[in-house]
Design an enzyme around this catalytic site. Structure first.
Site, PDB file in Angstrom:
ATOM      1  N   LYS A  67       0.881  -1.157  -0.097  1.00 48.31           N
ATOM      2  CA  LYS A  67      -0.017  -0.092   0.125  1.00 48.31           C
ATOM      3  C   LYS A  67       0.985   1.265  -0.083  1.00 48.31           C
ATOM      4  CE  LYS A  67      -3.957  -1.945   2.256  1.00 48.31           C
ATOM      5  NZ  LYS A  67      -5.084  -1.962   3.355  1.00 48.31           N
ATOM      6  N   HIS A  79       1.977   7.077   2.228  1.00 47.21           N
ATOM      7  CA  HIS A  79       1.148   8.468   2.150  1.00 47.21           C
ATOM      8  C   HIS A  79       1.722   9.203   3.184  1.00 47.21           C
ATOM      9  CE1 HIS A  79      -1.588   7.561   5.491  1.00 47.21           C
ATOM     10  NE2 HIS A  79      -1.874   6.489   4.853  1.00 47.21           N
ATOM     11  N   HIS A 137       1.601   8.895   6.891  1.00 45.62           N
ATOM     12  CA  HIS A 137       2.658   8.037   7.692  1.00 45.62           C
ATOM     13  C   HIS A 137       3.780   8.799   8.256  1.00 45.62           C
ATOM     14  CE1 HIS A 137       1.011   4.502   5.091  1.00 45.62           C
ATOM     15  NE2 HIS A 137       1.071   4.215   6.108  1.00 45.62           N
TER      16      HIS A 137
END
Length: 566
Positions: A125, A128, A131
């Site tokens: 994933k 982004h 994070h």
């Protein structure tokens, strides 16, 4: 010399109070005109049976000036101490220049291990912008604890287990193109993951297929395991490229999968201690007496969940590291989860559970943007970092700055600007992303602090050939130089406050204030002008050198690299 400790010792001897009582009582006056240190005499009123103002006057008459204290005033119920400015500046600047990057360093953590778990992205994933909050705070705390002498282990608890991998395996086998995925792993894996959810809404049987694939993975199926490892390796390669940009390194990437074979022992221990009760088919630890929902250990289908894995991880870490602190840098929405598992560990009789700490943080707000990986609307951190670098480059080129390596400088300032934004306030405050404030060279920002450092280094370059290491530092005394040097002396305290409260913003606030005072100093204390006497010039250059050293050290604790020119 420790001026504060010198005063505490004198007060301890004079009053007969315990050294710690005096140490806890002394304070810094709100206004520098009132002195450098103050001692409130109110606690002595009952013992001496006198009004605090009278006690202050009596003590002041018994305290004489010496080589460290210029004078002592009694004001109201307070004793106000004024340092000998010449001695203070000479002592502090000499110590900073001698210590270099070790100024403010402490060995308080000698022999103690601190674990800092942070970042923890999900495999396959996107990494982004959200994070970065955990990554920036965790990386800074790790650096701060190292600076205080602790053995720090940085842990990246990867999200590399769970039913989502059954979904990803299903999606890969249906729509995955190995060559395309190899070229752009995260984007392509995200695409097929999103497609799986879209298709599963039309055909719910896909979810059953995903559960079956994850069951195979749990059972060690060769194909499922190989695919999972492939997804993990591809993801880590991408993540590490971003970590390299940020200057972040980890000692362990043990994620949820690592603890999958360690959970049975946790269930057995909790069961043997009589902590597990049945609730709607699930096995839970009842925490109702703590006004908390039960901590679910086994779901009704016998599967473990996050709590089980986190408890297994904590037990493993205790056995492996015998930690002094086990810090989890995870968002505030997970506060209840950590309260539940910490309480469960406490009830299991694990005394060390008190050393587990959840360091929560707020949200990143980007108006009009969502971060749901399920629907694909996500802001990639790498894109934000690159945009910041490009915007910085545009500012540098517009200002026609005399910068030798525009690429390197733009990268350091651009990335530093983003890190500073995530560390400038208390971590529990939400962040509203704003390019204008982030790249403001005149406001509270990384560019502002970095420019202060670069300005100081520019002055030192102009002074090349002048040997100021034997300077008479008393010649640097002025109101603004004294205020600046007092701030230099407080660096170690700021670092300790940041560690004690798990708040890097104490360092951010410290270095921002230091740069403000430095700007004022060099605007009111000319250094390289022809009319400045040589001995004064040397003394002021020493102050500049010391200040640059501390700015660089403070920014390093935030994960920000300085630039020599801007």
């Amino acid at each position: 010399m420790d001026f504060k400790e010198h005063i505490i010792d004198k007060l301890t001897e004079l009053t007969g109070l315990d050294h710690k009582v005096v140490s806890d009582a002394v304070e810094t006056p709100p206004d520098e005109k009132l002195g450098d240190l103050a001692f409130p005499c109110f606690p002595l009123a009952k013992v001496m049976r006198k009004a605090p103002p009278l006690i202050a006057q009596e003590l002041a008459s018994k305290l004489s000036a010496d080589e460290l204290i210029d004078k002592v005033d009694a004001v109201g119920g307070y004793l106000n101490f004024f340092y000998n400015r010449s001695a203070f500046i000479t002592d502090t600047i000499s110590a900073v220049l001698e210590s270099g990057d070790k100024w403010g360093y402490s060995d308080e953590g000698n022999g103690k291990t601190v674990l800092v778990e942070y970042s923890s992205p999900n495999i396959a994933k996107p990494f982004h912008i959200g994070h970065l909050f955990s990554t920036a705070i965790g990386n800074s705390l790790a650096r701060i604890y190292k600076f205080l002498g602790y053995d720090v282990q940085s842990l990246n608890h990867l999200g590399d287990w769970g039913t989502q991998f059954g979904k990803l395996i299903s999606a890969y086998k249906r729509w995955g193109d190995p060559e395309v995925i190899e070229k752009d792993p995260i984007n392509e894996l995200l695409k097929i993951y999103v497609k799986f959810h879209e298709e599963a809404e039309k055909d719910p049987s896909l979810n059953d297929e995903a559960r079956e694939y994850f069951k195979r993975l749990e059972d060690g199926d060769e194909e499922a395991t190989a695919l999972w490892k492939h997804f993990r390796d591809l993801s880590l390669k991408e993540f590490n490229r971003i970590y390299d940009m940020l200057g972040v390194k980890f000692d362990s990437y043990n994620g949820e999968a690592f603890y999958s074979d360690k959970m049975d022992e946790v269930v057995k221990i909790l069961d043997e201690k009589g902590l597990l009760v049945e609730s709607e088919g699930a096995k839970v630890v009842d925490l109702s007496d703590m006004d908390m929902p039960p901590c679910i250990i086994l779901k009704s289908d016998g599967a473990t969940i996050y709590a089980t894995r986190d408890i297994a991880a904590a037990l493993y870490r205790h056995r492996t590291y015998d930690f002094y602190k086990n810090i989890y840098v995870v968002g505030l929405p997970q506060s209840l989860h950590f309260r539940q598992i910490f309480e469960t560990m406490k009830r299991a009789g694990w005394e060390w559970s008190k050393d587990c700490v959840h360091v929560g943080f707020g949200l990143v707000k980007l108006p009009g943007k969502s971060m749901s990986t399920r629907h694909g609307d996500v802001i990639f951190l790498e894109d934000v970092l690159n945009e910041s670098i490009e915007k910085t480059r545009a500012i540098i080129e517009k200002n026609n700055s005399d910068v030798d390596d525009v690429d390197s400088v733009s990268k350091k300032i651009g990335i530093g600007a983003i890190l500073y934004t995530f560390l400038k306030n208390s971590r529990e405050k939400d962040i509203v992303f704003s390019w204008d404030s982030m790249l403001d060279f005149d406001g509270e920002s990384a560019p502002y602090c970095m420019y202060g450092y670069a300005r100081g280094k520019s002055i030192l370059r102009r002074a090349e050939g002048i040997d100021y290491h034997d300077a008479d530092l008393a010649k640097a005394v002025s109101d603004d130089s004294y205020t600046l040097v007092k701030q230099l002396a407080l660096f170690g305290d700021a670092v300790k406050d940041a560690a004690a409260k798990y708040e890097p913003f104490y360092v951010t606030r410290y270095v921002t204030n230091l740069v403000k005072l430095f700007n004022k100093f060099y605007n009111t204390n000319p250094i390289m002008r022809n009319d400045v006497p040589e001995d004064v010039k040397k003394a002021r250059l020493a102050v500049v050198d010391a200040t640059c050293t501390v700015i660089r050290s403070a920014l390093a604790l935030l994960g920000i690299d300085v630039v020599e020119s801007m």
